[in-house]
Design a protein around this motif. Structure first.
Motif: not given
Length: 222
Positions: A34-40, A147-154
């Protein structure tokens, strides 16, 4: 810089319980995907793709080891591991706001259809597991996972309702590679080859799990 893959343990330290509809969710490759694709893609294009599932493709290039068997591939990341203190069902309701009835009423019927369509009323439930942490064993790049998990809050389902709030992430070396490879949904042929038994379900083995291209008959971990 080349990625360094090693056994790691990923831990989400929680403030409260998390919501899920099965014991094999949430998957850490799904969270990372989820976060990798959102970043890309960027937030706007990512949001558009979530609406149009036909545009979705398997998320490749995550900082996780890849397992391959025949035409299938998936990430070396275990199912979630946790000790729930208690479990309960939480219900979510959608009701039609009656003040809008006149605006949306069908002229010939004299009413708004709330049994189907965009104004359908529903009552859904999610299982809440109360625990202080959820762990996953992975084979991957510790620094990039962190690094990718830093944006994940839930994590989990219905996070907008306050479920699965992550106080902090912990990513450390020392995971069990056998759990990373085998304690997860596995295609039946691969599981049989390694003597792994369990219940059989059609399942998504790589993110995003809801597209048909990622689903196959699997042996589920006990």
């Amino acid at each position: 810089m080349s990625k360094i893959f090693e056994p790691v343990i990923v831990t989400a330290h929680l403030a409260n319980g998390f919501a899920h509809n099965d014991p094999w969710s949430p998957s850490i490759d799904g969270v990372l995907g989820y976060w990798a694709l959102r970043e890309k893609l960027g937030d706007e294009q990512f949001a558009c793709q979530q609406i149009d599932s036909s545009a979705m493709r398997p998320v490749e290039g995550l900082p996780l080891g890849v397992e391959r068997h025949g035409d299938w591939w998936w990430y070396q990341a275990s199912a979630p591991i946790y000790q729930g203190r208690t479990e309960f069902l939480r219900y979510f309701h959608r009701r039609f706001d009656m003040q809008h009835a006149e605006r949306y009423m069908k002229p010939k019927k004299g009413r708004v259809d709330i049994k189907c369509g965009p104004f359908k009323v529903y009552r859904l439930s999610a299982k809440i597991t109360v625990c202080d942490r959820v762990e996953w064993h992975c084979i991957g790049d510790l620094g990039e996972i962190e690094r990718l998990l830093r944006r994940c809050s839930a994590i989990g389902y219905k996070i907008g309702a306050g479920n699965g709030w992550v106080l902090h992430w912990e990513v450390r070396a020392g995971g069990d590679p056998n759990l990373a490879r085998y304690f997860r949904p596995l295609p039946v042929e691969f599981a049989d080859l390694h003597g792994i038994g369990g219940i059989r379900l059609e399942w998504g083995i790589r993110p995003p799990v809801r597209i048909r291209e990622n689903q196959t008959l699997c042996i589920m971990p006990n």
